[in-house]
Scaffold this motif. Structure first.
Motif: not given
Ligand code: DC
Length: 363
Positions: A182-184, A188, A230, A234, A237, A243, A264-266, A319, A322
């Protein structure tokens, strides 16, 4: 002269035990300091309180202690002396434990401050192939038998907050016997630690330094999954320095032999652009806000839906807006809109996609 010789003899006698104990104290301080982002001094000095008290009481008793019936006339002073006398008496009885305790603690704290015996401190996040690193990873080792020695299955799952990608990723990792990251959680942990250290969250360099010092044990904190972490995540990140610091760890994780599931997101766009299966999980902001509200209410924390909706929208905008690694689907990602699906239906839909991929590969 005689008492000096006796003191030196005591030191020599208790040196081995004190050294062993002191070394473990020093490495514990180093480990805690690196895991909690605190200075060794801040963690070390409270460990000296008891040894100093016991040592002083022991010396007081050894020098004769308090004479029977003696009073100074000051009640508080008398009570303190009686306590020290008692402590010294107890330390004398437990002499062979008390002396190594005092010497070991003092030695350990001094050694920790001088930078010795820190080798057991958890190393910063570097190698995503470490097993049991606590990096928000779980699940069995890759199922080599199932996919063959060379056939890797890396599943990249991206999507906005509260779309259900975490639960989906976990279930897929179990279904396909793959490790899960879980990359978040990484972001975090950086956000939470930067905040705790008083770092300006808009300062990319400073937040990057926090990310570079992150250790696997920092990810074991259960409270990282809360709303506040969270929001902090954000914000940090958005910095390229943060990153970059977390990049190698995630890429290594994605390249595990046999594969892995990362969410994650990316992931599909930056971390594992060559992932075998990419899924972009989404749901309308309203549905996500409603799910979040119900989840929090079920935990006995009544929240205002409108407020949660505003937070969801704000986080999405941050998110996706950016400049570095924004939230967006990879061109070859499968879109999975869960607005109308419960977790079971979403899981089945994802399994169908993956099974289709596997069938095509094995054909
Ligand atoms: O998935 P999550 O809610 O735990 O993520 C928290 C924040 O971390 C999210 O708002 C954006 C950031 N994040 C990111 O930028 N890239 C990732 N791969 C994972 C999370």
């Amino acid at each position: 002269m005689g008492s000096l010789a006796a003191f030196l003899a005591l030191l020599v006698f208790f040196a081995p035990l004190s050294f062993i104990y002191g070394r473990s104290v020093a490495s514990r301080i180093a480990r805690e300091a690196s895991a909690r982002g605190r200075s060794r001094f801040a963690l070390g000095w409270p460990k000296l309180v008891w040894p100093v008290l016991v040592g002083a009481a022991l010396i007081y008793r050894a020098l004769g202690g308090r004479a029977e019936g003696a009073t100074s006339g000051w009640a508080t002073l008398d009570a303190a002396l009686a306590l020290i006398d008692f402590l010294g008496g107890a330390a004398l009885v437990l002499f062979f434990v008390a002396v190594p305790f005092v010497l070991g603690r003092v030695f350990g704290v001094v050694a920790a401050l001088a930078g010795y015996f820190g080798e057991n401190a958890a190393p910063p996040l570097r190698d995503g192939n470490e097993s049991g690193n606590g990096a928000g990873s779980s699940g069995p080792q890759p199922g080599k038998e199932r996919f063959g020695m060379t056939a890797r299955l890396t599943i990249a799952i991206d999507g906005p907050a509260a779309a259900g990608k975490g639960t989906l990723a976990k279930r897929l990792s179990e279904r396909y016997a793959l490790a899960h990251l879980d990359t978040g959680l990484l972001y975090r942990a950086v956000g939470r630690r930067a905040f705790a250290q008083g770092v300006d969250l808009d300062d990319g360099e400073a937040a990057g330094a926090v990310a570079r010092a992150l250790t696997p044990s920092a990810l074991d904190d259960g409270s990282l999954r809360g709303r506040e972490a969270g929001e902090l995540a954000s914000r940090v990140a958005a910095h390229p320095q943060v990153r970059a610091a977390l990049d190698a760890f995630q890429r290594d994780f994605a390249r595990r032999p046999g594969g892995a599931v990362l969410d994650g997101r990316d992931i599909g766009t930056v971390i594992a652009p060559d992932a075998e299966v990419k899924i972009f999980v989404t749901a309308s902001a309203e549905v996500r806000a409603r799910r979040r509200t119900e989840e929090l209410s079920a935990k006995g924390r009544p929240v205002d839906y409108e407020r949660i909706l505003a937070e969801v929208r704000e986080r999405d905008a941050r998110d996706a807006g950016r400049t570095v690694a924004p939230l967006k689907p990879a061109p070859d990602a499968h879109l999975l809109d869960t607005s109308e699906l419960d977790i079971e239906a979403a899981f089945q839909a994802a399994c169908e996609l993956i099974d289709r991929f596997l069938a095509g590969r094995n054909a």
